[in-house]
Design an enzyme around this catalytic site. Structure first.
Site, short mmCIF file in Angstrom:
data_model
loop_
_atom_site.label_atom_id
_atom_site.label_comp_id
_atom_site.label_asym_id
_atom_site.label_seq_id
_atom_site.Cartn_x
_atom_site.Cartn_y
_atom_site.Cartn_z
N LYS A 116 29.70 0.03 6.90
CA LYS A 116 30.86 -0.55 6.21
C LYS A 116 32.04 0.40 6.18
O LYS A 116 33.19 -0.02 6.28
CB LYS A 116 30.47 -0.97 4.79
CG LYS A 116 29.33 -1.97 4.73
CD LYS A 116 29.55 -3.18 5.62
CE LYS A 116 28.25 -3.56 6.32
NZ LYS A 116 28.41 -4.59 7.37
N GLU A 200 35.80 1.19 -3.88
CA GLU A 200 36.92 0.29 -3.63
C GLU A 200 37.46 -0.20 -4.96
O GLU A 200 36.71 -0.27 -5.95
CB GLU A 200 36.45 -0.96 -2.85
CG GLU A 200 36.17 -0.73 -1.39
CD GLU A 200 35.73 -2.00 -0.67
OE1 GLU A 200 35.79 -3.10 -1.27
OE2 GLU A 200 35.32 -1.88 0.49
N HIS A 235 24.82 -14.09 -3.40
CA HIS A 235 25.17 -13.82 -2.01
C HIS A 235 24.55 -14.81 -1.02
O HIS A 235 24.60 -14.58 0.18
CB HIS A 235 24.84 -12.37 -1.63
CG HIS A 235 25.50 -11.39 -2.57
ND1 HIS A 235 26.86 -11.22 -2.62
CD2 HIS A 235 24.99 -10.58 -3.53
CE1 HIS A 235 27.16 -10.34 -3.57
NE2 HIS A 235 26.05 -9.95 -4.14
N ARG A 292 27.40 -12.07 14.71
CA ARG A 292 26.41 -13.09 15.13
C ARG A 292 27.05 -14.46 14.97
O ARG A 292 28.12 -14.59 14.38
CB ARG A 292 25.19 -13.02 14.22
CG ARG A 292 25.59 -13.30 12.76
CD ARG A 292 24.44 -13.46 11.81
NE ARG A 292 24.90 -13.94 10.52
CZ ARG A 292 25.37 -13.19 9.53
NH1 ARG A 292 25.45 -11.88 9.67
NH2 ARG A 292 25.79 -13.73 8.40
C1 MV4 Z 1 33.94 -7.00 -3.18
C2 MV4 Z 1 34.18 -7.85 -4.28
C3 MV4 Z 1 35.26 -7.54 -5.09
N1 MV4 Z 1 36.03 -6.46 -4.84
N2 MV4 Z 1 34.74 -5.94 -2.97
C4 MV4 Z 1 29.78 -8.96 -1.85
C5 MV4 Z 1 28.98 -8.73 -0.63
C6 MV4 Z 1 29.80 -7.94 0.30
N3 MV4 Z 1 30.03 -8.71 1.48
C7 MV4 Z 1 31.06 -7.62 -0.42
N4 MV4 Z 1 31.03 -8.34 -1.65
C8 MV4 Z 1 32.07 -8.23 -2.53
N5 MV4 Z 1 32.93 -7.20 -2.34
C9 MV4 Z 1 35.74 -5.68 -3.80
N6 MV4 Z 1 36.49 -4.59 -3.57
C10 MV4 Z 1 33.34 -8.92 -4.47
C11 MV4 Z 1 32.26 -9.12 -3.60
C12 MV4 Z 1 31.44 -10.26 -3.87
C13 MV4 Z 1 31.38 -11.35 -3.00
C14 MV4 Z 1 32.08 -11.38 -1.82
C15 MV4 Z 1 32.01 -12.45 -0.96
C16 MV4 Z 1 31.21 -13.55 -1.30
C17 MV4 Z 1 30.51 -13.54 -2.46
C18 MV4 Z 1 30.58 -12.46 -3.32
C19 MV4 Z 1 29.86 -12.48 -4.51
C20 MV4 Z 1 29.92 -11.40 -5.36
C21 MV4 Z 1 30.70 -10.30 -5.04
#
Ligand code: MV4
Length: 505
Positions: A116, A200, A235, A292
């Site tokens: 990441k 972040e 998720h 993917r």
């Molecule tokens: C975040 C966020 C809020 N702020 N980053 C969740 C999994 C990973 N792909 C990154 N994720 C998140 N990153 C910052 N800086 C909130 C999430 C997140 C989320 C993102 C996409 C879809 C569903 C989610 C559910 C909870 C938290």
């Protein structure tokens, strides 16, 4: 084009790839575990190779057995689908080293996006906006505090090797920082064998919007617009749609260009997806890239008219994309519900058993991408997603009505499924307004969950439904009705509609 392709997957996506192969005149080789000997993906393929016992680690995750099966059957390429080995750099490399074609991005692009922090650095270089934060692992709580002060609380600690939400910790104030950093590092170490954690700014209440990209091996890289994936729980996405109510044509062009730039910087080819957070003010931030084909690819196919799985195969075989960015514009609205063997009324507890009866929806604008049939045994060995119900309609409101209608037509007996949950979603006012973000579902689960009727109610409803069905059956025989109650099914009674259909079957 290839003559023969091996599909290193199972269930609905294996069947989806078999279909794409057949439309291209390509023979499909299925693989299967002992649990899947009678599965539809095995039957629909042209030949099939047994991998081993039911556990994935002894079957679908056995890279050596998959490559040997491709060699033995004379397949020239391997399509990995999603999950399993689809995003393992070592497997993409092993396939290539075996003289086979990998239907996906280069191993180097998988590696570049796998970390990441490396992906963030790549995106920054490409000019793709990322969430404010660091790109290197934190040394200690002092450094974390310094960075947090700079961006302002709340902040989010993330595992560098992570993705999909593991090893994440929200920190609201300085006093929580040291303990949260320790916890995140421990979780990261356990999950990924790497305790590197970075920080972040925490984006509050955003949407999850992702951009589909498609690139060939001749320098063309296009974006196919966005998918809105905010309806998720822990998720796991439940509903996806294209386009997103939050994306204007102008924003689509900017997000698309940002996704294409990131993909190019990674040396990407084939189909891929850039995930973004989109906040209430319309700012968007790159999160990660999925290297993917994704579960939710059909909504993009329906609004663009582009067959993504066919293009994966065409691109892997060296074809050039014959269209340009200007040729691509979304038409209408597509929506997908993931039909899982989970009981929403019971905390989404996985359900097992045999599918005793399956009645599939069809009609205008309805697509069923499924991997089950009557008789399928649902076990705990694999992912609970049984199928995807996808609709396409001119507008979002009509797509929701169409999905509701299609869900009413769907009957799955023998296992608990998410079907009723999706019906409640289609009836929900916030959802119908598009007024949703990534936190919405977890905050509204209680009001959505099906409240089981009292036992007496079920019996009364069953007797009423049976009597009404009997009346209809008598009418069909031309006999006088057994009784003439004169009443009809209460408006919108799904109970009676289903009972009537089943009784007349
Ligand atoms: C975040 C966020 C809020 N702020 N980053 C969740 C999994 C990973 N792909 C990154 N994720 C998140 N990153 C910052 N800086 C909130 C999430 C997140 C989320 C993102 C996409 C879809 C569903 C989610 C559910 C909870 C938290």
């Amino acid at each position: 084009m290839f003559r023969k392709v091996l599909i290193a997957n199972r269930g609905e996506i294996a069947l989806r790839v078999v279909r794409a192969c057949h439309e291209l005149g390509v023979q499909a080789v299925a693989v299967y575990s002992e649990a899947d000997a009678n599965a539809p993906h095995v039957r629909e393929a042209d030949e099939a190779v047994l991998l081993g016992p039911p556990p994935s680690s002894e079957s679908y995750l056995r890279g050596d057995a998959l490559i040997a099966a491709a060699k033995r059957t004379g397949a020239e390429a391997i399509h990995p689908g999603y999950g399993f080995l689809s995003e393992r750099e070592w497997f993409a490399r092993a396939v290539r080293d075996a003289g086979l074609v990998w239907v996906g991005p280069p191993a180097e692009a998988i590696a570049a996006m796998g970390s990441k922090t490396a992906a963030r650095e790549l995106a920054i270089k490409a000019g793709t906006p990322v969430v404010p934060g660091t790109t290197t692992a934190l040394r200690d709580a002092e450094e974390a505090a310094e960075v947090a002060e700079r961006f302002g609380y709340p902040v989010l600690l993330k595992a560098a090797a992570g993705g999909g939400g593991k090893g994440m910790r929200v920190v609201h104030q300085r006093s929580e920082l040291a303990a949260s950093l320790q916890a995140a590092q421990r979780e990261a170490k356990n999950a990924f064998g790497d305790d590197a954690v970075y920080v972040e700014k925490y984006i509050v209440g955003p949407r999850h919007v992702e951009i589909q990209v498609l690139g060939d091996q001749h320098g063309t890289m296009l974006h196919l617009g966005e998918r809105e994936c905010s309806i998720q729980r822990r998720h796991q996405k439940m509903i996806e749609e294209a386009p997103s109510v939050a994306v204007t044509p102008e924003l689509r062009a900017r997000m698309g260009a940002a996704a294409v730039a990131a993909a190019r910087a990674a040396g990407y080819t084939n189909a891929g997806t850039c995930e973004f957070l989109l906040d209430a003010s319309g700012e968007f931030y790159f999160l990660e890239m999925n290297t993917r084909i994704q579960v939710e690819h059909p909504v993009t196919e329906l609004v663009t008219g582009i067959d993504l799985v066919q293009w994966q195969l065409r691109i892997a075989s060296g074809e050039k994309l014959p269209f340009a960015q200007a040729d691509i514009s979304p038409h209408g609205w597509a929506m997908e519900c993931r039909i899982t063997s989970e009981d929403p009324a019971n905390g989404f507890l996985p359900s097992t058993g045999r599918v005793r009866y399956l009645h599939l929806p069809s009609g205008p604008g309805v697509r069923w991408d499924g991997g089950i049939e009557t008789g399928s045994e649902i076990t705990l060995f694999y992912d609970p997603m049984l199928a995807k119900l996808i609709v396409h309609a001119p507008t979002r409101a009509r797509a929701i009505e169409r999905m509701h209608r299609a869900l009413l037509e769907l009957t799955i007996d023998g296992v608990d499924t998410s079907r009723d949950f999706h019906l409640r979603m289609m009836e929900n006012d916030d959802f119908r307004r598009g007024d949703i973000g990534i936190q919405w579902l977890e905050q509204h689960l209680d009001e959505l969950l099906h409240v089981p009727p009292a036992p007496g109610d079920v019996l009364r409803a069953a007797i009423t439904a049976a009597l009404m069905a009997e009346r209809d059956r008598s009418a069909r025989r031309g006999a006088p009705p057994a009784s003439s109650p004169g009443e009809s099914a209460p408006d919108g009674s799904t109970w009676l509609r289903t009972a009537r259909r089943e009784a007349l079957r």
